[in-house]
Design an enzyme around this catalytic site. Structure first.
Site: not given
Ligand code: XMP
Length: 529
Positions: A72, A99-100, A186, A188, A244, A385
């Site tokens: 964050g 992290c945060y 991070h 990710e 979609d 997606k």
């Protein structure tokens, strides 16, 4: 916009599908990477869901096998810093703070967090404690992605330091007994070496969650869910020919057959043949009856004389809703409106930052649900997606429909700079069809995120035979992108450019010059208007 109403719909005692699997709950503290955490965990076949950091404890715990606290932008010392409910550390559910999220964990459990006025940002070396199961299969020295201000100075009681950055600072802490961990970097983001494996170790080895999400299980469960919810009622939806809405329609059709009423509006600013081709194929191959409304003249009349891009968008959006509403009224007695809302939109609406002003397709028929007292049905709202494409393949939709480039709701109107007329639409349709045909022929279509042609509002001098010409210019645009938020111009091979240019100038009357757009986003956008 599609985001306002779903909460009320979900509030009607509808048990949402996603809770049938053990999930990873990701508490969002406002990081720009939160959705990536969800993505990475989904890639393991494990259902993950982003929740606001202040979601009530009982809701966080429901069917949750692990909790991730996101990063964050705040300093943990800021007055309005979002804080986790300390109760989450007492649930007996494994926790990973990123992290945060690590700083918030350390602070909540009695560790020391030192305040920093500067941010550390970018790649950095990281040395994990070898042998720790969180780092199983990773090397002793990793390049990781940092983006933080505050840092953990001392781990909470019962925690140990399980990794340090190359400058010797605490970069990972953990309590194996409580199965609570924190990472200063991070995992990710793609720039973190072995980040996917690290998350896998946390989810699979330490939290013992097995992946059970498959496109097949999604289809089976969602079909049953739709049947239960819709009962004998009827559902209307707008079909755009895009991925979609096509997947959504096929899925709902599988559940309730002809009680789904899909409507395709031809707004006169479509690509040459493409959308209608998709509609035909959905009808022929999958047996879905689609009402095609030819409203081209109506849209073109409304656009007449309009040059401003935002006005074009508004006119098309407004006209679309009117046409759709008329069709819906004609059908009578309908209880649901289905929309192809995807998870990134949902994440935005739960984000601590609040919904941001990203562009929404006009096919999300804003305003209509309330006005016509329709309930929203959004069967894809928990999917990314790429997952939608997998579900589409499971439903038997052709690969080339699923792999189609995105096409904006306002269509060619925002690719015709200046006034939109029937003649200019026809000119652009031809040029655009040639460019795409050559790109496909060169085998490049699937390497490109989006490719198209733009008609410019200038004329240039040329010469054809013995005659001087004074005609239009078109620009060819092709970009690489992951999500449309940023983009890089595509390095189109010269021979392909040459064929596109020669064919457009030879075959499209009124065009005597072709340019290639080599701008990236930012600072340019993908579309020209
Ligand atoms: P930009 O031009 O903002 O586009 O870089 C990013 C992505 O969004 C699409 N786009 C739109 N889609 N309605 C839509 O449905 C719109 O008004 C609209 N404007 C841009 C664009 O095609 C690209 O994929």
């Amino acid at each position: 916009m599609a985001l306002g109403a779903p909460t009320s719909v979900q509030g009607r005692g509808h048990k949402s599908r996603e809770h049938s699997h053990t999930r990873v709950a990701i508490l969002d503290f406002g990081s720009q990477y939160t959705h990536l955490i969800a993505r990475r965990i989904r890639e393991l076949g494990v259902f993950s869901e982003v929740l606001r950091y202040d979601t009530p404890l009982a809701q966080i715990a429901a069917n949750t096998g692990a909790i991730v606290l996101s990063g964050g932008p705040s300093s943990i010392y800021a007055d309005d810093a979002p804080k986790p409910d300390p109760g989450i550390f007492e649930l007996g559910i494994p926790v990973l703070g990123i992290c945060y999220g690590m700083q918030a964990t350390a602070q909540a459990l009695g560790g020391g967090v030192s305040r920093s006025d500067t941010r550390e940002y970018g790649p950095m070396g990281f040395a994990p404690n070898s042998g720790h199961p969180l780092f199983d299969g990773l090397s002793d020295n990793l390049q990781v992605w940092m983006s933080h201000g505050d840092e953990v100075a001392s781990p909470p009681p019962g925690f140990e330091v399980i990794g340090r950055s190359s400058d010797g600072k605490i970069a990972a802490i953990g309590s194996d007994e409580r199965c609570i961990y924190g990472l200063q970097f991070h995992p990710e983001v793609i720039h973190t070496e072995g980040g996917g494996r690290l998350l896998e170790n946390f989810v699979r080895q330490l939290s013992r969650i097995e992946g059970s999400w498959t496109p097949r299980s999604f289809v089976d469960e969602t079909v049953e869910d739709i049947r239960n919810r819709v009962g004998d009622s009827r559902v209307i939806c707008a079909l755009s020919g895009g991925v979609d809405s096509s997947v959504m329609a096929v899925l709902i059709h599988k559940a309730i057959g002809d009680r789904l009423i899909p409507i395709f509006v031809d707004n006169g600013v479509l690509r040459k043949g493409e959308e209608l081709d998709v509609i035909d194929r959905l009808r022929d191959r999958l047996g879905i009856t689609i009402s095609v409304v030819d409203a081209a003249n109506r849209f073109l009349a409304a656009l007449s004389g309009v040059i401003d891009p935002e006005r074009k968008r508004k006119i098309i959006g407004h006209e679309f809703i009117r046409v759709f509403e008329e069709e819906a009224c004609r059908e009578g007695d309908i209880r649901f409106l289905a929309q192809g809302t995807l998870y990134p939109d949902v994440i935005e609406s739960v984000s601590v930052k609040g919904p941001s002003a990203t562009i929404k397709s006009h096919h999300n028929v804003g305003g209509l649900p309330e006005r016509m007292d329709l309930e929203l049905l959004e069967p894809l709202r928990m999917l990314f997606k790429d997952e939608v494409r997998k579900v589409g393949a499971e439903l038997g939709i052709d690969a080339d429909i699923l792999g189609r480039h995105p096409f904006p709701g306002p269509g060619l109107a925002i690719r015709i700079l200046g006034e939109v007329t029937k003649e200019r639409v026809a000119m652009l349709q031809e040029a655009d069809a040639i460019a795409l045909e050559e790109i496909r022929r060169a085998g490049l279509y699937d390497d490109i995120w989006q490719a198209f042609v733009v008609l410019l509002p200038v004329r240039t001098v040329g010469v054809m035979g013995d005659e001087r010409t004074y005609e239009h210019v078109v620009a060819v645009r092709a970009v690489h992108s992951l999500d449309g938020m940023t983009a890089h111009w595509f390095p189109m091979p010269f021979d392909v450019l040459e064929r596109i240019s020669a064919r457009i100038i030879n075959e499209v009357r009124g065009v005597n010059r072709v340019c290639y757009d080599i701008s990236s986003k930012p600072p340019s956008t993908i579309e020209w208007e």
